[in-house]
Structures are given as C-alpha cells and as structure tokens.
Design an enzyme around this catalytic site. Structure first.
Site, mmCIF file in Angstrom:
data_model
loop_
_atom_site.group_PDB
_atom_site.id
_atom_site.type_symbol
_atom_site.label_atom_id
_atom_site.label_comp_id
_atom_site.label_asym_id
_atom_site.label_seq_id
_atom_site.Cartn_x
_atom_site.Cartn_y
_atom_site.Cartn_z
ATOM 1 N N HIS A 77 -37.279 -22.468 14.285
ATOM 2 C CA HIS A 77 -38.561 -23.168 14.377
ATOM 3 C C HIS A 77 -39.225 -23.282 13.011
ATOM 4 C CE1 HIS A 77 -39.667 -24.371 18.390
ATOM 5 N NE2 HIS A 77 -39.217 -23.238 18.903
ATOM 6 N N TYR B 233 -34.021 -24.502 22.552
ATOM 7 C CA TYR B 233 -34.802 -23.435 21.924
ATOM 8 C C TYR B 233 -35.181 -22.351 22.930
ATOM 9 C CZ TYR B 233 -35.320 -25.532 17.316
ATOM 10 O OH TYR B 233 -35.072 -26.022 16.052
#
Length: 267
Positions: free
Chosen positions: A47, A32
């Site tokens: 997310h 991420y």
C-alpha cells in the site's frame, strides 16, 4: 526470475450475476484483503510503496455472458474467473493462502465461492510470440506538469513501454537491463475505465507481437506491460491461435478486432 501465474475460478451463489465493466478496483481490494489476512506487513508495504508492485491481474471473466444495452454491467453465467501473476513468492503465497483461508468472496455485491486455483505453465519462448491483453495496457506521459494518456498511434507509446520494462527488470534482477525490445501492433481497441470513483484511465486492448531480449519480454509477461499493473492493467497471454497466422494485416486495418477475443482463456 520465477513466474507464479494462476487461474482463479469462482462459483457464483446465483445462476445469473452482474459484472460491472469498471471492476478492477474491486479485484484490487480482494487481492489486498487476502494478502492482509496472511501477511499484514506485506499488505501495508504494498500500500505504501510507490512504483511498480510487481504483480498484475486480468479482468474478471465468465464462461458465458450477455450484454444488456445501456447498462454499466454485463450478465455472467456459470463460473467466473480471473488470472493473477507475480514474480514475488511472498506475494503469491500470501494471496493464494488468503483465498483458501477465506474462500467466500464478495465482489460488487455479488457472492462467489472459490472453486479452483490452477498454476499455469510458462511459455518456452517470448520473443517473436503474439500476445493478447487479458487486461488493457495503460501508458501515460507528463507534459506541462500534467499527465496524459498515450495511444499506440503515438511514437512515445513504444519507447515508454520499453523504458517501463527496463525499470521493472532492474527492480527484479538488480542488474543493467537489455535495450532490445520492439512491439508490432496487430490490433487495438481503446477502453476508458473508472479505476476509482471519479478517476478515469484510457487504456488499450491489444494484440501485438514482441521481439527482442527474451528476459525483458518475460518481465512484461510476468508483472505486466505498461503502467498501473497493480490496478488491473497490462496483463497478457500468449495467443497460440495467431502463431499460425503470419499475414494478419496492418495496425490500421485491424483496429476493429473482436473485443471478446481478450476474454478467452489461456496461458
């Protein structure tokens, strides 16, 4: 559906380094973080979106390792590496570009440097192939308002994997999924992982054969079998060695397969 599958090799700063057994959360953070470096909007979308993220990754592996008794980690030597797979070009581009943009990597307090990103070839056929997990497969179901981990000893395990594959197929292709899928377990080993502080997941390292629609099985190969693929579960490789072994024995006879087999490199 395009397969974007990579082998990511890293060089450690120290000759000997620790790798905690519960490390998927750290790899998820790396993925991420590097996506955010090059595509913040995509990182936010991933997310905030519920359901399959359409990428998966393996456990972190090492060229050589030792297992000190009673410790929550193993010791790695030489290079470390892991696999990453997706069918979404935007995800692949953002993550790989982010790795090259920031090649110094810190995981669980150990420092590594990006050494190589290798694109892997796609197998020609999936149905009838033998697969081995690169990260364990997680399957859950709801009973009485609570979620329970499901094992390969339960019939629901196979139906839930098939339905999960069909859901991902619809997400990727936008069309009615085939229903033709069966899996034959050759060997299995349960593992309990702490996916986040205080949150545990029972999952299964498996060797299995898959039969049915090639494209449906391909979905599992690309984005993972079972649930929680973006948390580091469900990545597999085609096990070339077992293609030559037809009579391996029943599931029950094979329960004690060598747990290190899943750490071999391969496609």
């Amino acid at each position: 559906m395009i397969i974007m599958r990579f082998l990511i090799k890293v060089k450690p700063e120290e000759r000997k380094f620790r790798v905690p057994y519960n490390h998927q959360y750290f790899l998820q953070g790396l993925i991420y973080n590097r996506i955010k470096l090059t595509n913040p909007r995509l990182s936010t979308f991933l997310h905030e979106t519920k359901g399959p993220k359409l990428f998966t990754y393996s456990l972190f592996m090492t060229e050589r390792r030792e297992h000190p008794k009673g410790l929550p980690y193993f010791l790695g030597y030489r290079r470390g590496f892991f696999y990453f797979s997706t069918c979404i070009p935007e995800i692949a581009e953002a993550f790989i570009t982010g790795l090259f943009r920031e090649p110094e990597i810190t995981l669980w307090g150990e420092k590594f440097y990006l050494e190589e990103v290798k694109t892997l070839k796609e197998p020609k056929k999936f149905s009838g192939s033998t697969f081995i997990t690169l990260s364990p497969i997680a399957v859950t179901m709801e009973k009485g308002g609570k979620r329970y981990d499901v094992s390969p000893l339960e019939e629901e395990f196979y139906a839930l994997i098939r339905e999960n594959l069909k859901d991902k197929y619809v997400m990727i292709k936008g069309e009615k999924p085939p229903d033709d899928f069966e899996m034959e377990i050759i060997a299995a080993k349960p593992k309990r992982f702490e996916v986040k502080p205080g949150i545990y997941q029972m999952a299964w390292h498996l060797v299995f054969r898959a039969y049915g629609d090639d494209e449906l099985i391909r979905v599992g190969y690309v984005v993972g079998f079972g649930e929680k693929n973006s948390l580091g579960f469900g990545m597999v490789k085609v096990d070339e060695q077992r293609k030559r072994r037809k009579n391996i024995g029943s599931f029950q006879e094979s329960m004690s397969f060598n747990e290190n087999r899943e750490l071999e490199t391969g496609t």
